[in-house]
Design an enzyme around this catalytic site. Structure first.
Site, PDB file in Angstrom:
ATOM      1  N   GLY A  48       0.774  -1.247   0.000  1.00  0.00           N
ATOM      2  CA  GLY A  48       0.000   0.000   0.000  1.00  0.00           C
ATOM      3  C   GLY A  48       0.800   1.288   0.000  1.00  0.00           C
ATOM      4  N   GLU A 102       4.200   3.950   6.239  1.00  0.00           N
ATOM      5  CA  GLU A 102       2.993   3.132   6.106  1.00  0.00           C
ATOM      6  C   GLU A 102       1.900   3.947   5.427  1.00  0.00           C
ATOM      7  OE1 GLU A 102       1.618   0.393   5.954  1.00  0.00           O
ATOM      8  OE2 GLU A 102       1.552  -0.742   7.820  1.00  0.00           O
ATOM      9  N   ASP A 103       1.114   3.281   4.612  1.00  0.00           N
ATOM     10  CA  ASP A 103      -0.007   3.971   3.974  1.00  0.00           C
ATOM     11  C   ASP A 103      -1.060   4.359   5.017  1.00  0.00           C
ATOM     12  OD1 ASP A 103      -0.587   1.295   4.446  1.00  0.00           O
ATOM     13  OD2 ASP A 103      -1.547   0.944   2.520  1.00  0.00           O
ATOM     14  N   ASP A 106      -4.361   1.429  11.205  1.00  0.00           N
ATOM     15  CA  ASP A 106      -5.738   1.169  11.597  1.00  0.00           C
ATOM     16  C   ASP A 106      -5.721   0.780  13.084  1.00  0.00           C
ATOM     17  OD1 ASP A 106      -8.451   0.638  11.380  1.00  0.00           O
ATOM     18  OD2 ASP A 106      -8.185  -1.300  10.443  1.00  0.00           O
ATOM     19  N   LYS A 134      -5.900   6.360  11.291  1.00  0.00           N
ATOM     20  CA  LYS A 134      -7.264   6.144  11.796  1.00  0.00           C
ATOM     21  C   LYS A 134      -7.211   6.116  13.318  1.00  0.00           C
ATOM     22  CE  LYS A 134      -9.605   3.433   8.247  1.00  0.00           C
ATOM     23  NZ  LYS A 134     -10.071   2.074   7.923  1.00  0.00           N
ATOM     24  N   PHE A 155     -13.595   2.936   5.714  1.00  0.00           N
ATOM     25  CA  PHE A 155     -12.736   2.259   4.754  1.00  0.00           C
ATOM     26  C   PHE A 155     -12.425   3.158   3.556  1.00  0.00           C
ATOM     27  CE2 PHE A 155     -11.600  -0.773   1.429  1.00  0.00           C
ATOM     28  CZ  PHE A 155     -10.630  -1.502   2.101  1.00  0.00           C
ATOM     29  N   VAL A 156     -11.137   3.267   3.231  1.00  0.00           N
ATOM     30  CA  VAL A 156     -10.714   4.108   2.110  1.00  0.00           C
ATOM     31  C   VAL A 156      -9.919   3.312   1.079  1.00  0.00           C
ATOM     32  CG1 VAL A 156     -10.690   6.269   3.449  1.00  0.00           C
ATOM     33  CG2 VAL A 156      -8.635   4.845   3.378  1.00  0.00           C
ATOM     34  N   ASP A 162      -5.854  -0.514  -1.410  1.00  0.00           N
ATOM     35  CA  ASP A 162      -6.691  -1.382  -2.233  1.00  0.00           C
ATOM     36  C   ASP A 162      -7.949  -1.852  -1.522  1.00  0.00           C
ATOM     37  OD1 ASP A 162      -5.191  -3.109  -0.399  1.00  0.00           O
ATOM     38  OD2 ASP A 162      -6.101  -4.751  -1.524  1.00  0.00           O
ATOM     39  N   ARG A 168      -6.026   0.636  -6.379  1.00  0.00           N
ATOM     40  CA  ARG A 168      -4.820   1.335  -5.925  1.00  0.00           C
ATOM     41  C   ARG A 168      -4.420   2.475  -6.851  1.00  0.00           C
ATOM     42  NH1 ARG A 168      -2.293  -2.051  -2.037  1.00  0.00           N
ATOM     43  NH2 ARG A 168      -2.508  -4.277  -2.423  1.00  0.00           N
TER      44      ARG A 168
HETATM   45  P1  5GP Z   1      -3.472  -2.457  11.281  1.00  0.00           P
HETATM   46  O1  5GP Z   1      -2.494  -3.566  11.492  1.00  0.00           O
HETATM   47  O2  5GP Z   1      -2.949  -1.102  11.680  1.00  0.00           O
HETATM   48  O3  5GP Z   1      -4.811  -2.750  11.882  1.00  0.00           O
HETATM   49  O4  5GP Z   1      -3.792  -2.456   9.740  1.00  0.00           O
HETATM   50  C1  5GP Z   1      -2.989  -1.874   8.855  1.00  0.00           C
HETATM   51  C2  5GP Z   1      -3.285  -2.408   7.471  1.00  0.00           C
HETATM   52  O5  5GP Z   1      -4.679  -2.684   7.268  1.00  0.00           O
HETATM   53  C3  5GP Z   1      -2.917  -1.371   6.451  1.00  0.00           C
HETATM   54  O6  5GP Z   1      -1.563  -1.450   6.091  1.00  0.00           O
HETATM   55  C4  5GP Z   1      -3.856  -1.694   5.322  1.00  0.00           C
HETATM   56  O7  5GP Z   1      -3.301  -2.693   4.522  1.00  0.00           O
HETATM   57  C5  5GP Z   1      -5.097  -2.238   5.998  1.00  0.00           C
HETATM   58  N1  5GP Z   1      -6.153  -1.203   6.154  1.00  0.00           N
HETATM   59  C6  5GP Z   1      -6.616  -0.680   7.301  1.00  0.00           C
HETATM   60  N2  5GP Z   1      -7.578   0.235   7.078  1.00  0.00           N
HETATM   61  C7  5GP Z   1      -7.726   0.294   5.745  1.00  0.00           C
HETATM   62  C8  5GP Z   1      -8.582   1.083   4.879  1.00  0.00           C
HETATM   63  O8  5GP Z   1      -9.403   1.930   5.283  1.00  0.00           O
HETATM   64  N3  5GP Z   1      -8.439   0.874   3.548  1.00  0.00           N
HETATM   65  C9  5GP Z   1      -7.545  -0.016   3.032  1.00  0.00           C
HETATM   66  N4  5GP Z   1      -7.503  -0.127   1.711  1.00  0.00           N
HETATM   67  N5  5GP Z   1      -6.730  -0.767   3.809  1.00  0.00           N
HETATM   68  C10 5GP Z   1      -6.821  -0.608   5.154  1.00  0.00           C
HETATM   69 MG    MG Z   2      -0.300  -1.573   4.392  1.00  0.00          MG
END
Ligand code: 5GP
Ligand code: MG
Length: 177
Positions: A48, A102-103, A106, A134, A155-156, A162, A168
């Site tokens: 991402g 990081e993109d 979450d 987030k 969700f984006v 993606d 993407r």
């Molecule tokens: P975390 O481990 O912080 O819960 O999740 C991080 C990963 O979840 C991100 O790198 C991404 O791949 C995915 N993710 C979390 N929220 C979103 C969202 O709103 N949109 C997309 N496309 N991916 C997300």
């Molecule tokens: Mg990611």
């Protein structure tokens, strides 16, 4: 900007190309100042983050390296839950200043499980820079040092992010309708 459809879902425009680029330019300026003379390693987490990394790194004017890794999670055989391995972490990070790119953050789970592994290689510092934060969804003790945008728990897609592998390839970011 108009709505886009990715697979079965409809998304509406959320952050414009111009807003994204302004924030990335600001972040690059800040990093150019804070890391001058330190020769940091930008550690970009695929997939991402590839567009964010490209746009940020081309505005880094100080001496710096970039390295791309993939974090793969698999279920351990014990009850300890998910194990995260970094594929492609070949840079020698020992004694170096690391900026993780990081993109989106979450829950923070991915980085929470990866950081100890990075720390075991004894870098001299680790900071986290994200395009999207987030905040409300954060469930692990992760400190985000630089965030271009704080966004609500929706969700984006787009600009590298993606939905099931697709969506993407846009210059803007879209949110689920
Ligand atoms: P975390 O481990 O912080 O819960 O999740 C991080 C990963 O979840 C991100 O790198 C991404 O791949 C995915 N993710 C979390 N929220 C979103 C969202 O709103 N949109 C997309 N496309 N991916 C997300
Ligand atoms: Mg990611």
């Amino acid at each position: 900007m108009s709505n886009i459809k990715v697979l079965d879902k409809e998304f509406e425009p959320y952050i414009s190309e111009q807003e994204i680029q302004i924030k990335i330019t600001e972040l690059a300026k800040q990093l150019n100042q804070e890391y001058a003379g330190k020769k940091p390693i930008f550690l970009s987490i695929l997939n991402g983050s590839f567009l964010f990394t490209a746009d940020l790194f081309r505005q880094i004017t100080i001496e710096a390296e970039v390295c791309f890794i993939k974090l793969a999670s698999y279920k351990g055989t014990t009850s300890s839950g998910n194990v995260i391995t970094a594929i492609g972490l070949d840079a020698n990070v020992s004694g170096r200043d690391i900026i993780i790119l990081e993109d989106i953050i979450d829950t923070g789970k991915t980085l929470h499980h990866f950081l100890p592994q990075l720390e075991s290689n004894q870098p001299s510092s680790i900071k986290i820079a994200v395009l999207l934060n987030k905040k409300e969804a954060l469930a692990y003790p992760i400190k985000v040092d630089y965030a271009c945008f704080d966004i609500p728990n929706k969700f984006v897609v787009g600009y590298g992010l993606d939905y099931d592998g697709l969506g993407r390839n846009t210059k803007e970011i879209y949110q689920l309708k």
